[in-house]
Motif scaffolding. Structure first.
Motif, PDB file in Angstrom:
ATOM      1  N   ARG A   1      -9.246 -17.066  -1.678  1.00 18.00           N
ATOM      2  CA  ARG A   1      -7.796 -16.889  -1.623  1.00 18.00           C
ATOM      3  C   ARG A   1      -7.513 -15.564  -0.926  1.00 18.00           C
ATOM      4  N   TYR A   2      -6.260 -15.366  -0.545  1.00 14.52           N
ATOM      5  CA  TYR A   2      -5.934 -14.115   0.142  1.00 14.52           C
ATOM      6  C   TYR A   2      -4.581 -13.597  -0.315  1.00 14.52           C
ATOM      7  N   LEU A   3      -4.353 -12.326  -0.044  1.00 10.55           N
ATOM      8  CA  LEU A   3      -3.093 -11.688  -0.418  1.00 10.55           C
ATOM      9  C   LEU A   3      -2.681 -10.782   0.733  1.00 10.55           C
ATOM     10  N   LYS A   4      -1.380 -10.802   1.030  1.00 14.18           N
ATOM     11  CA  LYS A   4      -0.881  -9.953   2.109  1.00 14.18           C
ATOM     12  C   LYS A   4      -0.271  -8.686   1.510  1.00 14.18           C
ATOM     13  N   ALA A   5      -0.300  -7.629   2.289  1.00 11.41           N
ATOM     14  CA  ALA A   5       0.274  -6.369   1.819  1.00 11.41           C
ATOM     15  C   ALA A   5       1.093  -5.704   2.912  1.00 11.41           C
ATOM     16  N   TYR A   6       2.121  -5.011   2.482  1.00 11.85           N
ATOM     17  CA  TYR A   6       2.925  -4.191   3.378  1.00 11.85           C
ATOM     18  C   TYR A   6       2.364  -2.781   3.296  1.00 11.85           C
ATOM     19  N   ASP A   7       2.052  -2.201   4.447  1.00 11.35           N
ATOM     20  CA  ASP A   7       1.472  -0.863   4.450  1.00 11.35           C
ATOM     21  C   ASP A   7       2.596   0.164   4.585  1.00 11.35           C
ATOM     22  N   ALA A   8       2.930   0.799   3.457  1.00 11.20           N
ATOM     23  CA  ALA A   8       4.085   1.709   3.436  1.00 11.20           C
ATOM     24  C   ALA A   8       3.703   3.129   3.835  1.00 11.20           C
TER      25      ALA A   8
ATOM     26  N   ILE B   1       0.883  -1.159   0.000  1.00 12.18           N
ATOM     27  CA  ILE B   1       0.000   0.000   0.000  1.00 12.18           C
ATOM     28  C   ILE B   1       0.925   1.214   0.000  1.00 12.18           C
ATOM     29  N   THR B   2       0.851   1.995  -1.067  1.00 12.53           N
ATOM     30  CA  THR B   2       1.804   3.099  -1.243  1.00 12.53           C
ATOM     31  C   THR B   2       1.433   4.255  -0.318  1.00 12.53           C
ATOM     32  N   PRO B   3       2.374   5.184  -0.113  1.00 11.74           N
ATOM     33  CA  PRO B   3       2.082   6.327   0.759  1.00 11.74           C
ATOM     34  C   PRO B   3       0.834   7.104   0.321  1.00 11.74           C
ATOM     35  N   SER B   4       0.469   7.028  -0.970  1.00 13.61           N
ATOM     36  CA  SER B   4      -0.737   7.731  -1.403  1.00 13.61           C
ATOM     37  C   SER B   4      -1.996   6.874  -1.215  1.00 13.61           C
ATOM     38  N   GLY B   5      -1.817   5.659  -0.672  1.00 15.22           N
ATOM     39  CA  GLY B   5      -2.982   4.831  -0.354  1.00 15.22           C
ATOM     40  C   GLY B   5      -3.401   3.876  -1.463  1.00 15.22           C
ATOM     41  N   ASP B   6      -2.679   3.865  -2.572  1.00 12.91           N
ATOM     42  CA  ASP B   6      -3.007   2.922  -3.648  1.00 12.91           C
ATOM     43  C   ASP B   6      -2.352   1.580  -3.365  1.00 12.91           C
ATOM     44  N   ARG B   7      -2.894   0.553  -4.009  1.00  8.50           N
ATOM     45  CA  ARG B   7      -2.289  -0.764  -3.823  1.00  8.50           C
ATOM     46  C   ARG B   7      -1.538  -1.172  -5.078  1.00  8.50           C
TER      47      ARG B   7
ATOM     48  N   TRP C   1       2.647  -3.603 -10.123  1.00  9.07           N
ATOM     49  CA  TRP C   1       1.674  -2.892 -10.947  1.00  9.07           C
ATOM     50  C   TRP C   1       0.484  -2.462 -10.095  1.00  9.07           C
ATOM     51  N   PRO C   2      -0.125  -1.345 -10.458  1.00 12.13           N
ATOM     52  CA  PRO C   2      -1.248  -0.852  -9.658  1.00 12.13           C
ATOM     53  C   PRO C   2      -2.488  -1.718  -9.848  1.00 12.13           C
ATOM     54  N   PHE C   3      -3.258  -1.876  -8.776  1.00  9.84           N
ATOM     55  CA  PHE C   3      -4.477  -2.690  -8.857  1.00  9.84           C
ATOM     56  C   PHE C   3      -5.445  -2.201  -7.785  1.00  9.84           C
ATOM     57  N   ALA C   4      -6.716  -2.172  -8.135  1.00 14.28           N
ATOM     58  CA  ALA C   4      -7.735  -1.689  -7.201  1.00 14.28           C
ATOM     59  C   ALA C   4      -7.595  -2.383  -5.848  1.00 14.28           C
ATOM     60  N   ALA C   5      -7.690  -1.612  -4.777  1.00 15.55           N
ATOM     61  CA  ALA C   5      -7.408  -2.130  -3.439  1.00 15.55           C
ATOM     62  C   ALA C   5      -8.393  -3.210  -3.022  1.00 15.55           C
ATOM     63  N   PHE C   6      -9.657  -3.094  -3.452  1.00 14.88           N
ATOM     64  CA  PHE C   6     -10.653  -4.057  -2.977  1.00 14.88           C
ATOM     65  C   PHE C   6     -11.223  -4.924  -4.091  1.00 14.88           C
ATOM     66  N   THR C   7     -10.361  -5.266  -5.039  1.00 21.05           N
ATOM     67  CA  THR C   7     -10.717  -6.260  -6.047  1.00 21.05           C
ATOM     68  C   THR C   7      -9.788  -7.447  -5.836  1.00 21.05           C
ATOM     69  N   CYS C   8     -10.322  -8.648  -5.967  1.00 19.15           N
ATOM     70  CA  CYS C   8      -9.479  -9.837  -5.805  1.00 19.15           C
ATOM     71  C   CYS C   8      -8.693 -10.069  -7.097  1.00 19.15           C
TER      72      CYS C   8
END
Ligand SMILES: [Zn+2]
Ligand SMILES: [Zn+2]
Length: 260
Positions: A224-231, A169-175, A186-193
């Motif tokens: 399924r699930y995906l983990k993210a680092y919140d930057a 999760i980038t500093p601007s809040g995008d995933r 690559w950028p991808f909608a935060a709440f789409t699988c």
């Protein structure tokens, strides 16, 4: 990490793999990619990956060594069964066995079509994914200068077609999704699988780790699930090898909730 001593060997293995991949990547030349801009745009529009097998700067003696060293590391940390290890090392040793397996497997898994190589030992794919990474990463380095990923709304990697293995999760809040094979983002909608394209907000379960540094997105359609680092409040950029180990307790939490 100090509060999870049982992860020490997983950490050590990741460090060994990353160090080896860095060494290889530093000596792999940047490829010259002959594809024209119009072709790249066409591929992108159709959702097809951009790196063709022939674009990968594979020097076979170097790849063979990388492949062998990857198998050695996995075996050393018990991530590969002895029998699978022996079969994999035999493929590496036999003069002409490796090349057709690698090219067939890449074609089959990058969306170019074709069957998977036959009779491959279990564990081979894991070795191929890791061993090909430094070579594929060089292709992504070159191509990222030539394409605009803003319109790429797919869950698979725009460069090699593989699945994401992590996100940030980038500093601007995008995933941004991170490819599990070539490490491109690559950028991808935060709440789409990314795995099944489910974009019903109510059917995406998202929860954060206690320290707020990581987040899990679970899909209630494909489970399924995906983990993210919140930057957003972080002091360092995402480091997939480190972050995927640091989040092993989150994997347990995700599985407890029924995600796989
Ligand atoms: Zn990729
Ligand atoms: Zn899904």
């Amino acid at each position: 990490m100090t509060d999870h001593p049982e992860l020490a060997s997983a950490v050590e293995m990741q460090i060994a793999l990353v160090q080896m991949q860095r060494r290889v990547q530093s000596r792999v030349p940047l490829p010259w990619i002959s594809a024209e801009d119009a072709w790249l745009q066409e591929q992108q529009k159709a959702g097809r990956s951009l790196v063709r097998f022939k674009d990968i700067p594979l020097e076979w003696s170097d790849f063979r060594l990388t492949f062998r060293q990857t198998a050695d590391i996995l075996r050393r940390f018990d991530a590969l069964e002895p029998a699978d290890y022996d079969a994999i090392v035999t493929i590496a040793r036999e003069g002409n066995a490796l090349e057709p397996i690698v090219s067939q497997w890449y074609e089959a898994t990058s969306g170019a079509g074709g069957p998977m190589p036959e009779g491959a030992p279990p564990g081979l794919e894991q070795v191929l994914v890791l061993a090909l990474r430094p070579f594929l990463a060089r292709c992504a380095e070159v191509l990222i200068q030539r394409v605009d990923l803003a319109s790429w709304a797919r869950g698979h990697c725009p460069f090699c077609g593989w699945e994401p293995e992590f996100a940030v999760i980038t500093p601007s809040g995008d995933r941004q999704l991170i490819c599990g094979r070539c490490s491109a983002q690559w950028p991808f909608a935060a709440f789409t699988c990314p795995f099944c394209a489910n974009d019903e907000r109510a059917r995406i379960t998202s929860f954060a780790a206690r320290d707020g540094r990581y987040r899990v997105y679970g899909c209630d359609a494909c489970h399924r699930y995906l983990k993210a680092y919140d930057a957003r409040n972080a002091t360092r950029p995402v480091m997939v090898a480190v972050d995927s180990i640091a989040t092993l307790p989150l994997d347990a939490a995700a599985m407890q909730r029924g995600y796989a």
